[in-house]
Design an enzyme around this catalytic site. Sequence first.
Site: not given
Ligand code: 16G
Ligand code: MG
Length: 556
Positions: A64, A278, A280, A370-371, A497, A501, A506
Site C-alpha cells: 500500500s 495500491d 485504495d 476513514e479520514a 490508540r 501497523t 498514536r
Molecule cells: C491500514 C488500514 C487502514 C487504517 C490504517 C491504520 C486497511 C485496508 N488499511 O492501513 O484502514 O487506517 O491501517 O494504521 O484496512 P494504524 O493502525 O497504524 O494507525
Molecule cells: Mg492502500
Amino acid sequence: MDLDAVTKQSVLHAKPDGLTLQYGTAGFRTKAEHLDHVMFRMGLLAVLRSKQTKSTIGVMVTASHNPEEDNGVKLVDPLGEMLAPSWEEHATCLANAEEQDLPRVLVDIGEKAAVNLHQDAFVVIGRDTRPSSEKLSQSVIDGVTVLGGQFHDYGLLTTPQLHYMVYCRNTSGQYGKATIEGYYQKLSAAFVELTKQASCSGDDQRTLKVDCANGIGALKLREMKHYFSQGLSVQLFNDGTKGKLNHLCGADFVKSHQKPPQGIEMKSNERCCSFDGDADRIIYYYHDADGQFHLVDGDKIAALISSFLKEPLLEIGDSLSLGVVQTAYANGSSTRYLEEVMKVPVYCTKTGVKHLHHKAQEFDIGVYFEANGHGTVLFSKAAEMKIKQLAKELEEDKKRKAAKMLENVIDLFNQATGDAISDMLVIEAILALKGLTVQQWDALYTDLPNRQLKVKVADRQVISTTDAERQAVKPPGLQEAINELVKKYRLSRAFVRPSGTEDIVRVYAEADSQENADSLAYEVSLAVFQLAGGIGERPQPAESPEQFLDDLPLFS
Ligand code: 16G
Ligand code: MG
C-alpha cells in the site's frame, strides 16, 4: 494434502529463524526480503480457505502506502471482503510455524476450520508495482500449486481491482465481468450514464490532476481514461516513470503532512487528488487564490456523497435506511455536519477498513470513509433490487430519474471495497451534476484544527481501548488524565490508540485553534509517555507547526 511435497517446496521458501510476524490490520507487512516464506504459506492458506468456502479466494501482494522496499500480502474473502478474523489467526500461526512444524500446523488448520480437502480450490492473485512484487507473487503461486489449487494470476492490479475480480467470480459474473476490461467498462459506463444529466460547465470543471503516488494507480488509470474521456479528462502526475513509490507523494503523504505532493503543478483553485500506492485511498486538495493549501479528506468525501444521495432517496419515496460510518479520526466538524445538518445517523468503529465495512453492511445504504481516504458506499441486495425495480417501473418521470440515478451510483461504487478510481469517478460525477467547484465542496463545513502525533513506548499493548478506540481503559489513570487535559480547551477532543501497523502509540487531538490542538496533542503525548512506559526522548512541545511535521514519519 501431499505434506511431503509441501515440506520439500517449503525448503525453497524457508522461514528465517526466529522471525515472527502478525497478520495486522491489512495483512502482513514488512521489509520485502523477509516475506518469501509468508507468501508461499499464504498460497497454502488461500487454498484451504477456498476449499472451506467453496469459493474463489484472492491474494494481493502489496504494501500500500508504505515505502518501496516494503511489501505485504493479504487475502480477499469470497465477496471481496477482508479475510475473516478467525482466519487471520490461522494466517499468523501458519506464517510463524518453524519449518518442521509446517505440516502439523496445516493439518491443524484444516481440522479446526472443518475444511473438506477433496473440494476444488481456486485462487486469484494480483500484485502492485514494487520491484519485489513479481517474485513474491510467484511464491504465492508455488504455495497454491503444491496443494493442488488452481489459480489465475492477474499480474499488475490495484488492490480494489483484485477485490472486484473475486466478487465477480463468486457471483457468477452477476456483479460484473472478472476481467480488467470488465472493470473498466462497468465503471465507465455507469460514470458516463450518471454524468449525462450534468449541464456542461466548461472544460475547466472537468479536468482533474491526479497524483498516482508512482504506483499501480497510474498504470491502470492510464489504460482506463480513454473509456470515460468524454466526461472527464485526467492528468496523471507521479506516474512511476521517474519517482519512487510513495516517496514525497501519494494520499498518505498529503494527508499526514497537510501539504501537496512533489511533482504536481497546482494552479490556484484547481482540483487535485492523490491515490496511495495500491489505489485504495483518495484525498482531494487545492490551493486557494492566496496560495493557501486546503485538504478535502475522506470525511468531506463522505459528506459530499451522503448529501448527494439524500435527494434521490427522498424523491423515490422509499424509506431505505442511510447510515454513515466513521472512525475516531473523523473530524468533529464532519460528524456534527452529518448529524445536525444532513440529519443522517453516524456510527463510529475501530480503525481499519474491515471494521467500517462490516458496520456499513447493517444499512440499506452504508456510506463509510476513514479520514485518510479509504471508503465506499455499500448497497444491500434488498436496496439494490428495490432501486432497480423502481427504475424500471415508476411512471412518474422525476421519480424514475432519481431511481435511475441511484442505479448508476450502485454500479459506479466498488461494492467490494474502497477504491480510489471508483471513488474519484463518483466524486467527479457528483461535482459535475451539482455544478460544484472544489471550494464549494470544501465549504460544506470547516474542519476543526487537529494534530496527530506518535509516542514510542516499551510495549504498546499496555494501552487498551474501548468505545471504538475513543476511551483508554488501560493503563490506569490515562483516560482520566486525557479527560482533564481536554477540559482545558474549547471544542476539544483527544484519544490515544496503539497502532495496528507500527510499533508506536498514536495520539489525536482537535481543538478550536491549531495552537490549542498542537498543545493538547503534546500534553496527551506526555501523559502517554509517563503512564504507558514511554521510551527514548520525552515528547517536546512544538515551537512551530513544521516541527510537528518533521516528527511525523513520511510513511505510517
Ligand atoms: C491500514 C488500514 C487502514 C487504517 C490504517 C491504520 C486497511 C485496508 N488499511 O492501513 O484502514 O487506517 O491501517 O494504521 O484496512 P494504524 O493502525 O497504524 O494507525
Ligand atoms: Mg492502500
